[in-house]
Enzyme design. Structure first.
Site, PDB file in Angstrom:
ATOM      1  N   GLN A  13       0.873  -1.373   0.061  1.00 54.42           N
ATOM      2  CA  GLN A  13       0.131   0.140   0.152  1.00 54.42           C
ATOM      3  C   GLN A  13       0.864   1.233   0.046  1.00 54.42           C
ATOM      4  OE1 GLN A  13      -3.345   0.098   2.922  1.00 54.42           O
ATOM      5  NE2 GLN A  13      -2.868  -1.921   3.071  1.00 54.42           N
TER       6      GLN A  13
HETATM    7  P1  GTP Z   1      -0.691  -6.147   0.308  1.00 51.91           P
HETATM    8  O1  GTP Z   1      -0.402  -6.964   1.558  1.00 51.91           O
HETATM    9  O2  GTP Z   1      -1.827  -5.217   0.472  1.00 51.91           O
HETATM   10  O3  GTP Z   1       0.641  -5.285  -0.027  1.00 51.91           O
HETATM   11  O4  GTP Z   1      -1.063  -7.417  -0.829  1.00 51.91           O
HETATM   12  P2  GTP Z   1      -0.407  -8.614  -1.240  1.00 51.91           P
HETATM   13  O5  GTP Z   1       0.432  -8.423  -2.259  1.00 51.91           O
HETATM   14  O6  GTP Z   1       0.188  -9.180   0.026  1.00 51.91           O
HETATM   15  O7  GTP Z   1      -1.505  -9.377  -2.033  1.00 51.91           O
HETATM   16  P3  GTP Z   1      -2.108 -10.786  -1.285  1.00 51.91           P
HETATM   17  O8  GTP Z   1      -1.449 -11.828  -1.113  1.00 51.91           O
HETATM   18  O9  GTP Z   1      -3.059 -10.264  -0.247  1.00 51.91           O
HETATM   19  O10 GTP Z   1      -3.432 -10.865  -2.388  1.00 51.91           O
HETATM   20  C1  GTP Z   1      -4.251  -9.962  -3.046  1.00 51.91           C
HETATM   21  C2  GTP Z   1      -5.394 -10.764  -3.372  1.00 51.91           C
HETATM   22  O11 GTP Z   1      -5.161 -11.247  -4.596  1.00 51.91           O
HETATM   23  C3  GTP Z   1      -5.917 -11.722  -2.700  1.00 51.91           C
HETATM   24  O12 GTP Z   1      -7.670 -11.752  -2.736  1.00 51.91           O
HETATM   25  C4  GTP Z   1      -5.667 -13.042  -3.162  1.00 51.91           C
HETATM   26  O13 GTP Z   1      -6.311 -14.068  -3.157  1.00 51.91           O
HETATM   27  C5  GTP Z   1      -5.483 -12.683  -4.454  1.00 51.91           C
HETATM   28  N1  GTP Z   1      -4.250 -13.403  -5.411  1.00 51.91           N
HETATM   29  C6  GTP Z   1      -3.254 -13.633  -5.061  1.00 51.91           C
HETATM   30  N2  GTP Z   1      -2.574 -14.451  -5.982  1.00 51.91           N
HETATM   31  C7  GTP Z   1      -3.430 -14.741  -7.051  1.00 51.91           C
HETATM   32  C8  GTP Z   1      -3.365 -15.379  -8.232  1.00 51.91           C
HETATM   33  O14 GTP Z   1      -2.367 -15.838  -8.717  1.00 51.91           O
HETATM   34  N3  GTP Z   1      -4.609 -15.251  -8.874  1.00 51.91           N
HETATM   35  C9  GTP Z   1      -5.838 -14.726  -8.648  1.00 51.91           C
HETATM   36  N4  GTP Z   1      -6.757 -14.741  -9.651  1.00 51.91           N
HETATM   37  N5  GTP Z   1      -5.886 -13.987  -7.497  1.00 51.91           N
HETATM   38  C10 GTP Z   1      -4.631 -13.886  -6.754  1.00 51.91           C
END
Ligand code: GTP
Ligand code: MG
Length: 171
Positions: free
Chosen positions: A62
């Protein structure tokens, strides 16, 4: 027994790109969680493989937390940079953050390996890893080993290819 070699890995990339989901998949199955929520600030994950002891800094992507990233650059020995391949609108923002990272004094002159995941390849309109690589101008990274893999972190697909990259670096 032998002390395992310790490796600090920084996991960076925009919010919602899938960093926490990828790290969760890399953990042993008994340590994986079902509910993943947006990371606040950062979270530290530790896990071991047969030869290595990993500490992963799972940073929040974020905007309001991205200024935390640089405080961990010095300790980082490898970088995982995650891109949402379906988020075309924010590809320029991802590129800006990558360029800022690459130009940082604690990163710029080091041969720190970077593993890119062009994540969410399951989305119907996802860009290919080649296209993501072009948009981020990865070919300009000449002084660091890097590799890009397409991944689907929900199914855990494409993440093993990343493992191969880490082992060939003999981390
Ligand atoms: P921050 O902690 O806010 O920086 O986000 P992050 O990069 O850690 O992302 P996170 O792992 O929380 O995933 C964000 C969203 O994307 C979640 O709803 C996951 O389920 C979804 N997501 C993650 N990887 C994939 C993927 O390969 N395909 C799809 N369709 N959704 C995904
Ligand atoms: Mg997260």
């Amino acid at each position: 027994g032998l002390k395992k070699k310790e490796v600090n890995v920084l996991c960076l990339g925009l919010d919602n790109s899938g960093k926490t989901t990828i790290i969760n998949q890399l953990k042993p199955s008994n340590a994986q969680t079902q509910d993943i929520v947006p990371t606040i600030g950062f979270s530290i994950e530790k896990f071991k493989t047969s030869s290595l002891s990993f500490t992963v800094f799972d940073m929040s992507g974020q905007g309001r937390y991205r200024n935390l990233w640089e405080h961990y650059y010095k300790e980082g020995q490898a970088i995982i940079f995650v891109i949402d391949s379906g988020d075309k609108l924010r590809m320029v923002v991802a590129k800006e953050e990558l360029d800022t990272l690459l130009n940082h004094p604690d990163i710029k002159h080091r041969r720190i390996p970077i593993l890119f995941f062009a994540n969410k390849m399951d989305l119907r309109d996802a860009l290919s890893s080649v296209k993501v690589s072009q948009l981020l101008c990865l070919e300009n990274i000449k002084d660091k080993p890097w590799h890009i893999c397409a991944s689907d972190a929900l199914k855990g697909e494409g993440l093993q290819e990343g493992n191969k990259f880490s082992s060939c670096l003999a981390l």
